[in-house]
Design a protein around this motif. Structure first.
Motif, PDB file in Angstrom:
ATOM      1  N   ARG A   1      16.518 -63.771   4.728  1.00  0.00           N
ATOM      2  CA  ARG A   1      16.848 -62.934   3.576  1.00  0.00           C
ATOM      3  C   ARG A   1      16.964 -61.472   3.985  1.00  0.00           C
ATOM      4  NH1 ARG A   1      13.815 -65.043   0.023  1.00  0.00           N
ATOM      5  NH2 ARG A   1      15.437 -65.877  -1.373  1.00  0.00           N
ATOM      6  N   SER A   2      17.997 -60.811   3.483  1.00  0.00           N
ATOM      7  CA  SER A   2      18.166 -59.375   3.677  1.00  0.00           C
ATOM      8  C   SER A   2      17.946 -58.677   2.343  1.00  0.00           C
ATOM      9  CB  SER A   2      19.565 -59.055   4.208  1.00  0.00           C
ATOM     10  OG  SER A   2      19.778 -57.653   4.216  1.00  0.00           O
TER      11      SER A   2
ATOM     12  N   ILE B   1      21.072 -58.058  -1.158  1.00  0.00           N
ATOM     13  CA  ILE B   1      20.507 -59.303  -1.673  1.00  0.00           C
ATOM     14  C   ILE B   1      21.582 -60.324  -2.027  1.00  0.00           C
ATOM     15  CG2 ILE B   1      20.421 -58.628  -4.115  1.00  0.00           C
ATOM     16  CD1 ILE B   1      17.628 -60.424  -2.126  1.00  0.00           C
ATOM     17  N   HIS B   2      22.816 -59.858  -2.356  1.00  0.00           N
ATOM     18  CA  HIS B   2      23.872 -60.802  -2.725  1.00  0.00           C
ATOM     19  C   HIS B   2      24.191 -61.763  -1.582  1.00  0.00           C
ATOM     20  CE1 HIS B   2      24.465 -57.583  -5.715  1.00  0.00           C
ATOM     21  NE2 HIS B   2      24.922 -58.552  -6.494  1.00  0.00           N
ATOM     22  N   GLY B   3      24.076 -61.277  -0.358  1.00  0.00           N
ATOM     23  CA  GLY B   3      24.330 -62.150   0.779  1.00  0.00           C
ATOM     24  C   GLY B   3      23.230 -63.161   1.013  1.00  0.00           C
ATOM     25  N   SER B   4      22.097 -62.975   0.318  1.00  0.00           N
ATOM     26  CA  SER B   4      20.945 -63.863   0.488  1.00  0.00           C
ATOM     27  C   SER B   4      20.719 -64.723  -0.754  1.00  0.00           C
ATOM     28  CB  SER B   4      19.691 -63.037   0.792  1.00  0.00           C
ATOM     29  OG  SER B   4      19.829 -62.328   1.995  1.00  0.00           O
ATOM     30  N   HIS B   5      21.799 -65.147  -1.366  1.00  0.00           N
ATOM     31  CA  HIS B   5      21.717 -66.120  -2.461  1.00  0.00           C
ATOM     32  C   HIS B   5      20.850 -67.299  -1.989  1.00  0.00           C
ATOM     33  CE1 HIS B   5      22.939 -69.340  -5.170  1.00  0.00           C
ATOM     34  NE2 HIS B   5      23.644 -68.489  -5.903  1.00  0.00           N
ATOM     35  N   PRO B   6      19.962 -67.815  -2.830  1.00  0.00           N
ATOM     36  CA  PRO B   6      19.101 -68.925  -2.386  1.00  0.00           C
ATOM     37  C   PRO B   6      19.864 -70.112  -1.800  1.00  0.00           C
ATOM     38  CG  PRO B   6      18.310 -68.060  -4.468  1.00  0.00           C
ATOM     39  CD  PRO B   6      19.609 -67.357  -4.192  1.00  0.00           C
ATOM     40  N   ASP B   7      21.026 -70.421  -2.353  1.00  0.00           N
ATOM     41  CA  ASP B   7      21.825 -71.513  -1.789  1.00  0.00           C
ATOM     42  C   ASP B   7      22.305 -71.180  -0.382  1.00  0.00           C
ATOM     43  OD1 ASP B   7      21.517 -72.897  -4.148  1.00  0.00           O
ATOM     44  OD2 ASP B   7      23.645 -72.863  -4.709  1.00  0.00           O
TER      45      ASP B   7
ATOM     46  N   PRO C   1      20.505 -60.098   8.839  1.00  0.00           N
ATOM     47  CA  PRO C   1      20.048 -58.701   8.914  1.00  0.00           C
ATOM     48  C   PRO C   1      19.970 -58.159  10.337  1.00  0.00           C
ATOM     49  CG  PRO C   1      18.247 -60.162   8.279  1.00  0.00           C
ATOM     50  CD  PRO C   1      19.493 -60.966   8.205  1.00  0.00           C
ATOM     51  N   ASP C   2      19.996 -59.042  11.331  1.00  0.00           N
ATOM     52  CA  ASP C   2      19.925 -58.607  12.728  1.00  0.00           C
ATOM     53  C   ASP C   2      21.238 -58.843  13.479  1.00  0.00           C
ATOM     54  OD1 ASP C   2      17.138 -57.881  12.500  1.00  0.00           O
ATOM     55  OD2 ASP C   2      16.693 -60.025  12.527  1.00  0.00           O
ATOM     56  N   ALA C   3      22.345 -58.919  12.747  1.00  0.00           N
ATOM     57  CA  ALA C   3      23.640 -59.171  13.389  1.00  0.00           C
ATOM     58  C   ALA C   3      24.015 -58.040  14.337  1.00  0.00           C
ATOM     59  CB  ALA C   3      24.713 -59.342  12.322  1.00  0.00           C
ATOM     60  N   THR C   4      24.413 -58.390  15.539  1.00  0.00           N
ATOM     61  CA  THR C   4      24.815 -57.384  16.539  1.00  0.00           C
ATOM     62  C   THR C   4      26.177 -57.666  17.151  1.00  0.00           C
ATOM     63  OG1 THR C   4      23.659 -58.593  18.296  1.00  0.00           O
ATOM     64  CG2 THR C   4      22.415 -56.853  17.148  1.00  0.00           C
TER      65      THR C   4
ATOM     66  N   LEU D   1      38.266 -52.579  11.636  1.00  0.00           N
ATOM     67  CA  LEU D   1      37.576 -53.410  10.656  1.00  0.00           C
ATOM     68  C   LEU D   1      36.909 -54.570  11.389  1.00  0.00           C
ATOM     69  CD1 LEU D   1      40.452 -53.576   8.014  1.00  0.00           C
ATOM     70  CD2 LEU D   1      38.560 -51.933   8.111  1.00  0.00           C
ATOM     71  N   ALA D   2      35.780 -55.022  10.864  1.00  0.00           N
ATOM     72  CA  ALA D   2      35.050 -56.054  11.610  1.00  0.00           C
ATOM     73  C   ALA D   2      34.237 -56.956  10.696  1.00  0.00           C
ATOM     74  CB  ALA D   2      34.124 -55.406  12.635  1.00  0.00           C
ATOM     75  N   GLU D   3      33.913 -58.141  11.230  1.00  0.00           N
ATOM     76  CA  GLU D   3      32.910 -59.047  10.660  1.00  0.00           C
ATOM     77  C   GLU D   3      31.780 -59.155  11.668  1.00  0.00           C
ATOM     78  OE1 GLU D   3      36.068 -61.733   8.063  1.00  0.00           O
ATOM     79  OE2 GLU D   3      35.321 -62.518   9.982  1.00  0.00           O
ATOM     80  N   ALA D   4      30.561 -59.352  11.178  1.00  0.00           N
ATOM     81  CA  ALA D   4      29.388 -59.300  12.054  1.00  0.00           C
ATOM     82  C   ALA D   4      28.620 -60.610  12.021  1.00  0.00           C
ATOM     83  CB  ALA D   4      28.468 -58.152  11.631  1.00  0.00           C
ATOM     84  N   PHE D   5      28.019 -60.933  13.160  1.00  0.00           N
ATOM     85  CA  PHE D   5      27.269 -62.179  13.303  1.00  0.00           C
ATOM     86  C   PHE D   5      26.046 -61.952  14.199  1.00  0.00           C
ATOM     87  CE2 PHE D   5      31.746 -63.053  12.839  1.00  0.00           C
ATOM     88  CZ  PHE D   5      31.789 -64.008  11.826  1.00  0.00           C
ATOM     89  N   ALA D   6      25.026 -62.756  13.954  1.00  0.00           N
ATOM     90  CA  ALA D   6      23.948 -62.911  14.909  1.00  0.00           C
ATOM     91  C   ALA D   6      24.263 -64.173  15.719  1.00  0.00           C
ATOM     92  CB  ALA D   6      22.603 -63.055  14.198  1.00  0.00           C
ATOM     93  N   VAL D   7      24.406 -64.036  17.012  1.00  0.00           N
ATOM     94  CA  VAL D   7      24.795 -65.159  17.867  1.00  0.00           C
ATOM     95  C   VAL D   7      23.544 -65.798  18.455  1.00  0.00           C
ATOM     96  CG1 VAL D   7      26.082 -65.893  19.908  1.00  0.00           C
ATOM     97  CG2 VAL D   7      27.037 -64.137  18.367  1.00  0.00           C
ATOM     98  N   VAL D   8      23.391 -67.089  18.220  1.00  0.00           N
ATOM     99  CA  VAL D   8      22.205 -67.828  18.675  1.00  0.00           C
ATOM    100  C   VAL D   8      22.646 -68.886  19.687  1.00  0.00           C
ATOM    101  CG1 VAL D   8      20.250 -69.239  17.969  1.00  0.00           C
ATOM    102  CG2 VAL D   8      21.162 -67.490  16.401  1.00  0.00           C
ATOM    103  N   PRO D   9      22.365 -68.705  20.978  1.00  0.00           N
ATOM    104  CA  PRO D   9      22.675 -69.752  21.946  1.00  0.00           C
ATOM    105  C   PRO D   9      21.764 -70.956  21.712  1.00  0.00           C
ATOM    106  CG  PRO D   9      22.237 -67.630  23.023  1.00  0.00           C
ATOM    107  CD  PRO D   9      21.770 -67.502  21.613  1.00  0.00           C
ATOM    108  N   VAL D  10      22.340 -72.145  21.862  1.00  0.00           N
ATOM    109  CA  VAL D  10      21.565 -73.377  21.761  1.00  0.00           C
ATOM    110  C   VAL D  10      21.528 -73.970  23.162  1.00  0.00           C
ATOM    111  CG1 VAL D  10      21.287 -75.603  20.606  1.00  0.00           C
ATOM    112  CG2 VAL D  10      22.382 -73.701  19.396  1.00  0.00           C
TER     113      VAL D  10
END
Length: 226
Positions: free
Chosen positions: A107-108, A112-118, A162-165, A216-225
């Motif tokens: 949750r951010s 807060i709109h980006g953190s809708h419970p769904d 919230p930690d997207a880099t 212009l950009a879109e942001a993500f937190a990248v998680v290696p698996v």
């Protein structure tokens, strides 16, 4: 993989368009049909069919032809249940993606709109499905009998985290993001400022993550698996 129609287009339409343009096959999986999302004058009995059609039309602007919806999940009631994890695992094993984009389960409070419970629930279910369930032969072994062998997802990209880099420069495909979101007229038809809003949002994201002025950009937190 997102909770509602239009979630992916707000969060990653530009990125999806760039993937498609690069020859990458993109599958969109939507958990619900968004029946709780509409203007007060909307007919709730018609919203599921309407919003599914809007999503398919939006995806066409981005080069996405494989659009899937899960059955049995109610808008506003999404939880990261084992049933939802199983249904996501089934799609992962069928599509066999190298990369999964999903909504962040964090949750951010700044937006807060980006953190809708769904959104949070769908994100949590997707992360759990990616690791370890999708690659674990002992998780729902009956899927192997269906021909859905275990699959290792290489990385997860989380939207609205919230930690997207990680920034994806979407300047060149921005008009297609706007076109996609305009297809969601049940959600955006009342917004005469839609393009302005999207441009300002993407501009702030680009500036925050160090892109050149005017990008212009879109942001993500990248998680290696691993």
């Amino acid at each position: 993989m997102v909770a509602h129609p239009d979630d992916a287009d707000f969060g990653c339409a530009g990125t999806s368009a760039k993937f498609s343009d690069a020859g990458i096959d993109v599958t969109l999986l939507v958990v619900t049909r968004g029946e709780q999302g509409g203007l007060p004058t909307a007919d709730p009995s018609q919203l599921p069919t309407l919003r599914e059609a809007e999503q398919r039309a939006a995806s066409a602007h981005l080069g996405i032809t494989d659009v899937r919806f899960l059955d049995g999940y109610r808008d506003g009631w999404v939880e990261p249940t084992f049933d939802l994890q199983r249904d996501v695992v089934r799609v992962i094993r069928d599509v066999r993606p190298q990369r999964v984009l999903a909504q962040s389960p964090k949750r951010s409070y700044e937006r807060i709109h980006g953190s809708h419970p769904d959104h949070l629930a769908a994100g949590e279910a997707v992360v759990r499905a990616c690791y370890p369930a999708a690659e674990n032969p002992f998780a729902w072994p009956e899927m192997i009998e269906e021909g859905l062998d275990p699959w290792h997802v290489g990385e997860i990209w989380l939207m609205a985290d919230p930690d997207a880099t990680h920034a994806v420069d979407t300047t060149d495909v921005f008009p297609r993001k706007v076109a996609a979101l305009m297809e969601h007229s049940s959600q955006t038809g009342h917004r005469e400022d839609l393009e302005k809003f999207l441009r300002e949002w993407a501009g702030r994201t680009a500036t925050r993550l160090g892109l050149a002025e005017g990008r212009l950009a879109e942001a993500f937190a990248v998680v290696p698996v691993n």
